[in-house]
Scaffold this motif. Sequence first.
Motif, short mmCIF file in Angstrom:
data_model
loop_
_atom_site.label_atom_id
_atom_site.label_comp_id
_atom_site.label_asym_id
_atom_site.label_seq_id
_atom_site.Cartn_x
_atom_site.Cartn_y
_atom_site.Cartn_z
N ALA A 88 -13.01 -11.80 -76.16
CA ALA A 88 -14.25 -11.69 -75.37
C ALA A 88 -14.74 -13.08 -74.97
CB ALA A 88 -15.32 -10.95 -76.17
N PHE A 89 -14.60 -14.04 -75.87
CA PHE A 89 -15.01 -15.42 -75.59
C PHE A 89 -14.20 -16.00 -74.42
CE2 PHE A 89 -14.34 -20.02 -76.64
CZ PHE A 89 -15.63 -20.45 -76.41
N GLU A 90 -12.87 -15.84 -74.49
CA GLU A 90 -12.01 -16.37 -73.43
C GLU A 90 -12.31 -15.70 -72.09
OE1 GLU A 90 -7.93 -16.14 -74.66
OE2 GLU A 90 -8.33 -17.34 -76.46
N SER A 91 -12.52 -14.39 -72.12
CA SER A 91 -12.81 -13.67 -70.88
C SER A 91 -14.16 -14.09 -70.30
CB SER A 91 -12.80 -12.16 -71.13
OG SER A 91 -11.50 -11.74 -71.48
N ALA A 92 -15.17 -14.22 -71.16
CA ALA A 92 -16.49 -14.64 -70.69
C ALA A 92 -16.44 -16.06 -70.14
CB ALA A 92 -17.51 -14.54 -71.82
N GLN A 93 -15.69 -16.94 -70.79
CA GLN A 93 -15.54 -18.30 -70.27
C GLN A 93 -14.93 -18.28 -68.88
OE1 GLN A 93 -13.35 -20.36 -73.46
NE2 GLN A 93 -15.06 -21.79 -73.51
N ALA A 94 -13.91 -17.46 -68.70
CA ALA A 94 -13.25 -17.38 -67.39
C ALA A 94 -14.21 -16.83 -66.32
CB ALA A 94 -12.00 -16.51 -67.49
N VAL A 95 -14.98 -15.81 -66.69
CA VAL A 95 -15.89 -15.18 -65.73
C VAL A 95 -17.01 -16.13 -65.31
CG1 VAL A 95 -17.70 -13.41 -65.56
CG2 VAL A 95 -15.41 -12.79 -66.36
N PHE A 96 -17.54 -16.88 -66.27
CA PHE A 96 -18.71 -17.72 -65.99
C PHE A 96 -18.37 -19.20 -65.82
CE2 PHE A 96 -20.42 -14.01 -68.37
CZ PHE A 96 -21.22 -13.50 -67.36
N GLU A 97 -17.08 -19.56 -65.72
CA GLU A 97 -16.68 -20.96 -65.71
C GLU A 97 -17.22 -21.75 -64.53
OE1 GLU A 97 -12.46 -21.37 -65.55
OE2 GLU A 97 -12.26 -20.12 -63.79
N ASP A 98 -17.47 -21.10 -63.41
CA ASP A 98 -17.95 -21.83 -62.23
C ASP A 98 -19.47 -21.96 -62.21
OD1 ASP A 98 -18.30 -19.12 -61.85
OD2 ASP A 98 -17.92 -19.19 -59.68
N ARG A 99 -20.11 -21.48 -63.26
CA ARG A 99 -21.57 -21.59 -63.35
C ARG A 99 -21.94 -22.33 -64.63
NH1 ARG A 99 -22.79 -15.43 -62.51
NH2 ARG A 99 -20.56 -15.26 -62.79
N ASP A 100 -23.11 -22.87 -64.67
CA ASP A 100 -23.55 -23.65 -65.83
C ASP A 100 -24.17 -22.73 -66.87
OD1 ASP A 100 -23.96 -25.89 -67.37
OD2 ASP A 100 -25.89 -26.36 -66.44
#
Length: 144
Positions: A88-100
């Motif tokens: 879940a952490f890796e997926s959330a990082q990927a989803v929100f990576e372009d935002r702060d």
Amino acid sequence: MAHNVPQSILFVCQLNSVRSPMAAGLMRKHFPSVADIRSCGLASGDLDDFMVTVMREKGVDMTEHEAASLARVQDEDFDIVIAFTPDAFESAQAVFEDRDIPVELWAVPDPGEGSLDVRALLNNYRAIRDNIETRLRRNFAEAQ
């Protein structure tokens, strides 16, 4: 170190049926001033009766919880995202990576692993619930 209390928070786990809804329910109970408290899973699972039972013991009614997937909330913004599994952490990082948007991992085991005895399972769920509750209160202590 305690964070400032966020005005929007997203909890993410595997199926949005145990850990992340527990966290959302406990956040609503202890931090009622938070405007937007959401939970989701990598996929949306079913309502978990054991989760409902152990949350009722804390005075939190979860019978209306409807599981949501990360895909459903990926276009929204949050002050913080907390994931309960490495996936879940890796997926959330990927989803929100372009935002702060900070994404944190609070690794919490699946309470359904191990014994299939109902009493042991309920105790696992209680331990997970209490772990999450303690971490919420410690991490967002300034809100109280």
